[in-house]
Design an enzyme around this catalytic site. Sequence first.
Site, PDB file in Angstrom:
ATOM      1  N   LYS A  21       0.815  -1.217   0.000  1.00 57.97           N
ATOM      2  CA  LYS A  21       0.000   0.000   0.000  1.00 57.97           C
ATOM      3  C   LYS A  21       0.849   1.268   0.000  1.00 57.97           C
ATOM      4  O   LYS A  21       0.649   2.153  -0.826  1.00 57.97           O
ATOM      5  CB  LYS A  21      -0.955   0.009   1.213  1.00 57.97           C
ATOM      6  CG  LYS A  21      -1.945  -1.121   1.231  1.00 57.97           C
ATOM      7  CD  LYS A  21      -2.821  -1.086   2.468  1.00 57.97           C
ATOM      8  CE  LYS A  21      -2.082  -1.122   3.764  1.00 57.97           C
ATOM      9  NZ  LYS A  21      -1.277  -2.343   3.991  1.00 57.97           N
ATOM     10  N   SER A  22       1.786   1.351   0.932  1.00 56.47           N
ATOM     11  CA  SER A  22       2.651   2.537   0.994  1.00 56.47           C
ATOM     12  C   SER A  22       3.512   2.640  -0.252  1.00 56.47           C
ATOM     13  O   SER A  22       3.756   3.737  -0.762  1.00 56.47           O
ATOM     14  CB  SER A  22       3.530   2.498   2.245  1.00 56.47           C
ATOM     15  OG  SER A  22       2.732   2.554   3.408  1.00 56.47           O
ATOM     16  N   ASP A  88      -0.793   8.528   4.516  1.00 54.40           N
ATOM     17  CA  ASP A  88      -0.464   7.124   4.700  1.00 54.40           C
ATOM     18  C   ASP A  88      -0.970   6.669   6.066  1.00 54.40           C
ATOM     19  O   ASP A  88      -1.109   7.474   6.985  1.00 54.40           O
ATOM     20  CB  ASP A  88       1.050   6.917   4.613  1.00 54.40           C
ATOM     21  CG  ASP A  88       1.429   5.456   4.424  1.00 54.40           C
ATOM     22  OD1 ASP A  88       0.632   4.691   3.847  1.00 54.40           O
ATOM     23  OD2 ASP A  88       2.543   5.075   4.840  1.00 54.40           O
ATOM     24  N   GLU A  89      -1.251   5.377   6.188  1.00 55.69           N
ATOM     25  CA  GLU A  89      -1.747   4.781   7.433  1.00 55.69           C
ATOM     26  C   GLU A  89      -2.958   5.557   7.950  1.00 55.69           C
ATOM     27  O   GLU A  89      -3.085   5.848   9.144  1.00 55.69           O
ATOM     28  CB  GLU A  89      -0.641   4.732   8.492  1.00 55.69           C
ATOM     29  CG  GLU A  89       0.609   3.979   8.059  1.00 55.69           C
ATOM     30  CD  GLU A  89       0.429   2.478   7.874  1.00 55.69           C
ATOM     31  OE1 GLU A  89      -0.663   1.951   8.170  1.00 55.69           O
ATOM     32  OE2 GLU A  89       1.394   1.827   7.424  1.00 55.69           O
ATOM     33  N   GLN A  91      -5.856   4.743   8.580  1.00 60.09           N
ATOM     34  CA  GLN A  91      -6.702   4.071   9.562  1.00 60.09           C
ATOM     35  C   GLN A  91      -6.380   4.483  10.998  1.00 60.09           C
ATOM     36  O   GLN A  91      -7.205   4.323  11.883  1.00 60.09           O
ATOM     37  CB  GLN A  91      -6.603   2.544   9.428  1.00 60.09           C
ATOM     38  CG  GLN A  91      -5.351   1.909  10.010  1.00 60.09           C
ATOM     39  CD  GLN A  91      -4.145   1.974   9.091  1.00 60.09           C
ATOM     40  OE1 GLN A  91      -4.247   2.406   7.949  1.00 60.09           O
ATOM     41  NE2 GLN A  91      -2.987   1.543   9.579  1.00 60.09           N
ATOM     42  N   HIS A 186      -6.456 -19.093   7.037  1.00 58.01           N
ATOM     43  CA  HIS A 186      -5.386 -19.170   8.022  1.00 58.01           C
ATOM     44  C   HIS A 186      -5.321 -17.969   8.967  1.00 58.01           C
ATOM     45  O   HIS A 186      -4.384 -17.870   9.774  1.00 58.01           O
ATOM     46  CB  HIS A 186      -4.039 -19.378   7.311  1.00 58.01           C
ATOM     47  CG  HIS A 186      -3.965 -20.713   6.651  1.00 58.01           C
ATOM     48  ND1 HIS A 186      -3.938 -20.859   5.275  1.00 58.01           N
ATOM     49  CD2 HIS A 186      -3.960 -21.965   7.174  1.00 58.01           C
ATOM     50  CE1 HIS A 186      -3.900 -22.150   4.984  1.00 58.01           C
ATOM     51  NE2 HIS A 186      -3.910 -22.840   6.109  1.00 58.01           N
TER      52      HIS A 186
END
Length: 197
Positions: A21-22, A88-89, A91, A186
């Site tokens: 993503k970054s 960025d980030e 969230q 998983h």
Amino acid sequence: MYQELQKGWIEIITGPMFAGKSEELIRRLRTLSYAHKKIVSFKPAIDDRYDKTKIASHDGEMFDAYAIKSAKDIYQFVDDKTEVVAIDEVQFFGTEVSDIIEDLADKGMRVICAGLDLDFRGEPFGPMPTLLSRAEFVTKLSAACTVCGCAATRTQRLIDGNPANYDDPVILVGAKESYQARCRKHHIVPNKPMRNR
């Protein structure tokens, strides 16, 4: 895409950890910098894993940014000449970031955000559901599951090599020492409540 866009829109780059993503955000920003766009970039101050003042990928790619504590701080650094805002980030910012991003897009800015869509529990992360629904463009990336190699869409948090419990704190900044990319099969979250079916 063959449609011409009005100025101002929102792009979201999302997926689990280790999906790039970054790296994708940095790639877009570098391309825009070649076109001499006025870019202002941000990252949450709590994310100092690789650099305190740069957007950084796990592979070492970097782009200059302001490290801010609150989404409201964005307004200190953008002005009428700003053409592109990158976060960025995203969230890690509170829900107020959604309205700020919407306001910037309404003012004619291209806003590009990267962030996790799901937390380690496999649940929507902070402002991401709102941002995903408001965005004109969404790029959802996947990683490779560390268990089976299939497409990973989840982030597995590990504590001493074991899956973190559902009741553990949602925010824990870390990298390979604390997290793995996992597929649905998983991804393990002990003590996760059953959803109504």
